[in-house]
Design a protein around this motif. Structure first.
Motif, PDB file in Angstrom:
ATOM      1  N   ALA A 120       1.078  -1.056  -0.185  1.00 57.92           N
ATOM      2  CA  ALA A 120      -0.465   0.029   0.043  1.00 57.92           C
ATOM      3  C   ALA A 120       0.777   1.100  -0.240  1.00 57.92           C
ATOM      4  O   ALA A 120       0.185   2.204  -0.431  1.00 57.92           O
ATOM      5  CB  ALA A 120      -1.164  -0.205   1.439  1.00 57.92           C
ATOM      6  N   LEU A 121       1.701   1.728   0.687  1.00 57.68           N
ATOM      7  CA  LEU A 121       2.614   2.085   0.570  1.00 57.68           C
ATOM      8  C   LEU A 121       3.913   2.393  -0.432  1.00 57.68           C
ATOM      9  O   LEU A 121       3.519   3.916  -0.745  1.00 57.68           O
ATOM     10  CB  LEU A 121       3.681   2.493   1.881  1.00 57.68           C
ATOM     11  N   GLN A 122       4.047   1.616  -0.987  1.00 56.43           N
ATOM     12  CA  GLN A 122       4.626   2.010  -2.482  1.00 56.43           C
ATOM     13  C   GLN A 122       3.429   1.869  -3.777  1.00 56.43           C
ATOM     14  O   GLN A 122       4.152   2.910  -4.355  1.00 56.43           O
ATOM     15  CB  GLN A 122       5.778   0.111  -2.834  1.00 56.43           C
ATOM     16  N   LEU A 123       3.037   1.454  -3.280  1.00 52.82           N
ATOM     17  CA  LEU A 123       1.771   2.100  -4.422  1.00 52.82           C
ATOM     18  C   LEU A 123       1.043   3.358  -4.102  1.00 52.82           C
ATOM     19  O   LEU A 123       0.696   4.180  -4.963  1.00 52.82           O
ATOM     20  CB  LEU A 123       0.426   1.229  -4.239  1.00 52.82           C
ATOM     21  N   MET A 124       0.732   3.564  -2.748  1.00 49.35           N
ATOM     22  CA  MET A 124      -0.014   5.317  -2.728  1.00 49.35           C
ATOM     23  C   MET A 124       1.474   6.612  -3.263  1.00 49.35           C
ATOM     24  O   MET A 124       1.423   7.297  -3.425  1.00 49.35           O
ATOM     25  CB  MET A 124      -0.140   5.662  -1.708  1.00 49.35           C
ATOM     26  N   ASP A 125       2.983   5.875  -3.129  1.00 52.65           N
ATOM     27  CA  ASP A 125       3.808   7.185  -3.569  1.00 52.65           C
ATOM     28  C   ASP A 125       4.488   6.595  -4.172  1.00 52.65           C
ATOM     29  O   ASP A 125       4.119   8.410  -5.375  1.00 52.65           O
ATOM     30  CB  ASP A 125       5.518   6.363  -2.674  1.00 52.65           C
ATOM     31  N   LYS A 126       4.004   5.776  -4.906  1.00 52.27           N
ATOM     32  CA  LYS A 126       3.795   6.231  -6.934  1.00 52.27           C
ATOM     33  C   LYS A 126       2.533   6.489  -7.566  1.00 52.27           C
ATOM     34  O   LYS A 126       2.734   7.700  -8.053  1.00 52.27           O
ATOM     35  CB  LYS A 126       4.030   5.035  -7.313  1.00 52.27           C
ATOM     36  N   ASP A 127       1.147   6.367  -7.330  1.00 52.45           N
ATOM     37  CA  ASP A 127      -0.021   7.228  -7.344  1.00 52.45           C
ATOM     38  C   ASP A 127      -1.354   7.079  -6.618  1.00 52.45           C
ATOM     39  O   ASP A 127      -1.825   5.863  -6.925  1.00 52.45           O
ATOM     40  CB  ASP A 127      -0.267   6.567  -8.491  1.00 52.45           C
ATOM     41  N   ALA A 128      -0.866   7.381  -5.073  1.00 54.03           N
ATOM     42  CA  ALA A 128      -2.195   7.163  -4.287  1.00 54.03           C
ATOM     43  C   ALA A 128      -3.798   7.023  -4.802  1.00 54.03           C
ATOM     44  O   ALA A 128      -4.438   6.072  -4.484  1.00 54.03           O
ATOM     45  CB  ALA A 128      -1.892   8.164  -3.361  1.00 54.03           C
ATOM     46  N   LEU A 129      -3.543   7.914  -5.466  1.00 49.44           N
ATOM     47  CA  LEU A 129      -5.461   8.540  -6.131  1.00 49.44           C
ATOM     48  C   LEU A 129      -5.511   7.065  -6.973  1.00 49.44           C
ATOM     49  O   LEU A 129      -6.195   6.389  -7.256  1.00 49.44           O
ATOM     50  CB  LEU A 129      -5.431   9.421  -7.083  1.00 49.44           C
ATOM     51  N   GLY A 130      -4.866   6.975  -7.982  1.00 50.33           N
ATOM     52  CA  GLY A 130      -5.072   6.121  -9.073  1.00 50.33           C
ATOM     53  C   GLY A 130      -5.293   4.723  -7.365  1.00 50.33           C
ATOM     54  O   GLY A 130      -5.337   3.751  -8.562  1.00 50.33           O
ATOM     55  N   ALA A 131      -4.605   3.978  -7.406  1.00 53.00           N
ATOM     56  CA  ALA A 131      -3.843   3.004  -5.840  1.00 53.00           C
ATOM     57  C   ALA A 131      -5.923   2.808  -5.663  1.00 53.00           C
ATOM     58  O   ALA A 131      -6.167   1.461  -5.767  1.00 53.00           O
ATOM     59  CB  ALA A 131      -3.237   2.966  -5.376  1.00 53.00           C
ATOM     60  N   HIS A 132      -6.086   3.769  -5.137  1.00 52.94           N
ATOM     61  CA  HIS A 132      -7.719   3.684  -4.471  1.00 52.94           C
ATOM     62  C   HIS A 132      -8.659   4.098  -5.363  1.00 52.94           C
ATOM     63  O   HIS A 132      -9.494   3.520  -5.192  1.00 52.94           O
ATOM     64  CB  HIS A 132      -8.031   5.082  -3.879  1.00 52.94           C
ATOM     65  N   ALA A 133      -8.243   4.847  -6.823  1.00 50.80           N
ATOM     66  CA  ALA A 133      -9.290   4.408  -7.694  1.00 50.80           C
ATOM     67  C   ALA A 133      -9.767   3.008  -8.370  1.00 50.80           C
ATOM     68  O   ALA A 133     -10.705   2.033  -7.874  1.00 50.80           O
ATOM     69  CB  ALA A 133      -9.134   4.994  -8.479  1.00 50.80           C
ATOM     70  N   ARG A 134      -8.591   2.008  -8.414  1.00 52.00           N
ATOM     71  CA  ARG A 134      -8.565   1.582  -8.680  1.00 52.00           C
ATOM     72  C   ARG A 134      -8.611  -0.099  -7.737  1.00 52.00           C
ATOM     73  O   ARG A 134      -9.820  -0.849  -8.008  1.00 52.00           O
ATOM     74  CB  ARG A 134      -6.667   0.477  -9.504  1.00 52.00           C
ATOM     75  N   ASP A 135      -8.080  -0.065  -6.364  1.00 49.82           N
ATOM     76  CA  ASP A 135      -8.743  -0.874  -5.357  1.00 49.82           C
ATOM     77  C   ASP A 135      -9.718  -0.756  -4.702  1.00 49.82           C
ATOM     78  O   ASP A 135     -10.491  -1.870  -4.005  1.00 49.82           O
ATOM     79  CB  ASP A 135      -6.703  -1.191  -5.041  1.00 49.82           C
ATOM     80  N   GLU A 136      -9.837   0.442  -4.153  1.00 53.71           N
ATOM     81  CA  GLU A 136     -11.166   0.619  -3.282  1.00 53.71           C
ATOM     82  C   GLU A 136     -12.448   0.635  -4.452  1.00 53.71           C
ATOM     83  O   GLU A 136     -13.482   0.796  -3.579  1.00 53.71           O
ATOM     84  CB  GLU A 136     -10.869   1.872  -2.517  1.00 53.71           C
ATOM     85  N   LEU A 137     -12.437   1.714  -5.076  1.00 52.84           N
ATOM     86  CA  LEU A 137     -13.774   2.219  -5.719  1.00 52.84           C
ATOM     87  C   LEU A 137     -13.957   1.386  -7.389  1.00 52.84           C
ATOM     88  O   LEU A 137     -15.007   1.260  -7.235  1.00 52.84           O
ATOM     89  CB  LEU A 137     -13.225   3.959  -5.949  1.00 52.84           C
ATOM     90  N   GLY A 138     -12.911   0.105  -7.159  1.00 48.60           N
ATOM     91  CA  GLY A 138     -13.288  -0.247  -8.666  1.00 48.60           C
ATOM     92  C   GLY A 138     -13.367   0.569  -9.266  1.00 48.60           C
ATOM     93  O   GLY A 138     -13.345   0.072 -11.675  1.00 48.60           O
ATOM     94  N   ILE A 139     -12.791   1.320 -10.247  1.00 50.14           N
ATOM     95  CA  ILE A 139     -12.693   2.620 -11.352  1.00 50.14           C
ATOM     96  C   ILE A 139     -10.981   2.353 -12.019  1.00 50.14           C
ATOM     97  O   ILE A 139     -10.294   2.310 -11.100  1.00 50.14           O
ATOM     98  CB  ILE A 139     -12.429   3.666 -10.699  1.00 50.14           C
ATOM     99  N   SER A 140     -11.483   2.041 -13.618  1.00 50.21           N
ATOM    100  CA  SER A 140      -9.898   1.271 -13.689  1.00 50.21           C
ATOM    101  C   SER A 140      -9.488   1.693 -15.449  1.00 50.21           C
ATOM    102  O   SER A 140     -11.254   2.509 -15.571  1.00 50.21           O
ATOM    103  CB  SER A 140      -9.672  -0.596 -14.148  1.00 50.21           C
ATOM    104  N   GLU A 141      -9.070   1.600 -15.883  1.00 51.67           N
ATOM    105  CA  GLU A 141      -8.435   2.286 -17.374  1.00 51.67           C
ATOM    106  C   GLU A 141      -9.933   1.543 -18.441  1.00 51.67           C
ATOM    107  O   GLU A 141     -10.436   2.318 -19.674  1.00 51.67           O
ATOM    108  CB  GLU A 141      -8.209   2.112 -18.004  1.00 51.67           C
ATOM    109  N   ILE A 142      -9.657   0.477 -18.002  1.00 51.46           N
ATOM    110  CA  ILE A 142     -11.367  -0.593 -18.797  1.00 51.46           C
ATOM    111  C   ILE A 142     -12.196  -0.408 -18.572  1.00 51.46           C
ATOM    112  O   ILE A 142     -13.237   0.046 -19.288  1.00 51.46           O
ATOM    113  CB  ILE A 142     -10.533  -1.923 -18.361  1.00 51.46           C
ATOM    114  N   SER A 143     -12.908   0.597 -16.669  1.00 52.68           N
ATOM    115  CA  SER A 143     -14.237   1.365 -16.737  1.00 52.68           C
ATOM    116  C   SER A 143     -14.493   1.710 -16.517  1.00 52.68           C
ATOM    117  O   SER A 143     -15.838   2.224 -16.067  1.00 52.68           O
ATOM    118  CB  SER A 143     -14.215  -0.034 -15.315  1.00 52.68           C
TER     119      SER A 143
END
Length: 233
Positions: A120-143
């Motif tokens: 979680a820390l590594q992903l958030m250091d790179k792109d915090a919003l993107g990590a939460h959008a994908r894994d918490e909200l289920g929002i990705s480039e595909i959807s």
């Protein structure tokens, strides 16, 4: 030292958004226009009336499909934007809680809690919003919702599907016009069913039969109504 082999994978799920709009649009255009043409032909209308009704159905249907898809997907897009905005505020005001939340998601999926926090820390250091959008909200480039793309796809594919029965109605002999339109529509529906199934990885035969069955039912009911009111007139 062992070299890790990489290979490119093509997953059909990436095509679900546009594929759904394209198949539904073409299928609706073909079924609705063929049904409309069949109804007017069964009522005994002249070729001019049949073509006018068909063209009107094409234009109205394409616009309706585009408007419906745009409104529907825009609502989804608005919801996604609101969720992302709220997530942005939470990341700015309570980052530690967001780290715990993301780590908890990974731990719930089976990752060791300590490792889950590191991930979680590594992903958030790179792109915090993107990590939460994908894994918490289920929002990705595909959807991600794309209203304009969905609207244009639906309108164009509806018009493409509607063009087949119109072309047949324009050139078929009047004495057998109804049969020609229905036959062409059934072939077109079968092809659409096969194309949609092939692109989406679904069983070919079952998909084709399903599309043809419901298209046949729609045309039969419309033709029956046209015959009834044509007889009354």
């Amino acid at each position: 030292m062992t070299r890790m082999k990489t290979h490119a994978e093509r997953h059909r799920v990436s095509r679900i958004g546009w594929l759904r709009a394209a198949v539904l649009g073409a299928n609706d255009g073909l079924v609705s226009t063929a049904s409309l043409v069949a109804g007017v032909a069964a009522a005994g209308g002249p070729r001019t009336a049949i073509l006018v009704a068909g063209v009107a159905g094409l234009v109205a249907g394409a616009m309706s499909m585009a408007a419906g898809e745009y409104i529907s997907v825009s609502s989804q897009s608005d919801t996604e934007k609101a969720d992302l905005l709220r997530e942005t505020v939470e990341l700015a005001t309570d980052r530690e809680a967001e780290v715990d939340e993301l780590a908890g998601i990974y731990a719930a999926r089976g990752v060791d809690p300590e490792l889950a926090r590191k991930v979680a820390l590594q992903l958030m250091d790179k792109d915090a919003l993107g990590a939460h959008a994908r894994d918490e909200l289920g929002i990705s480039e595909i959807s991600t919702a794309r209203p304009i793309q969905a609207a244009l796809t639906s309108a164009l594919t509806f018009a493409a599907g509607a063009a087949l029965p119109l072309l047949v109605a324009a050139v078929a002999p009047m004495a057998a016009l109804l049969g020609w339109v229905v036959g062409a529509a059934l072939i077109g529906l079968a092809v659409l069913g096969l194309l949609g199934a092939g692109a989406g990885g679904a069983p070919l035969a079952r998909s084709a039969v399903r599309v043809v069955f419901w298209g046949t039912l729609a045309m039969a009911v419309t033709a029956a109504v046209g015959r009834l009111f044509g007889a009354v007139v």
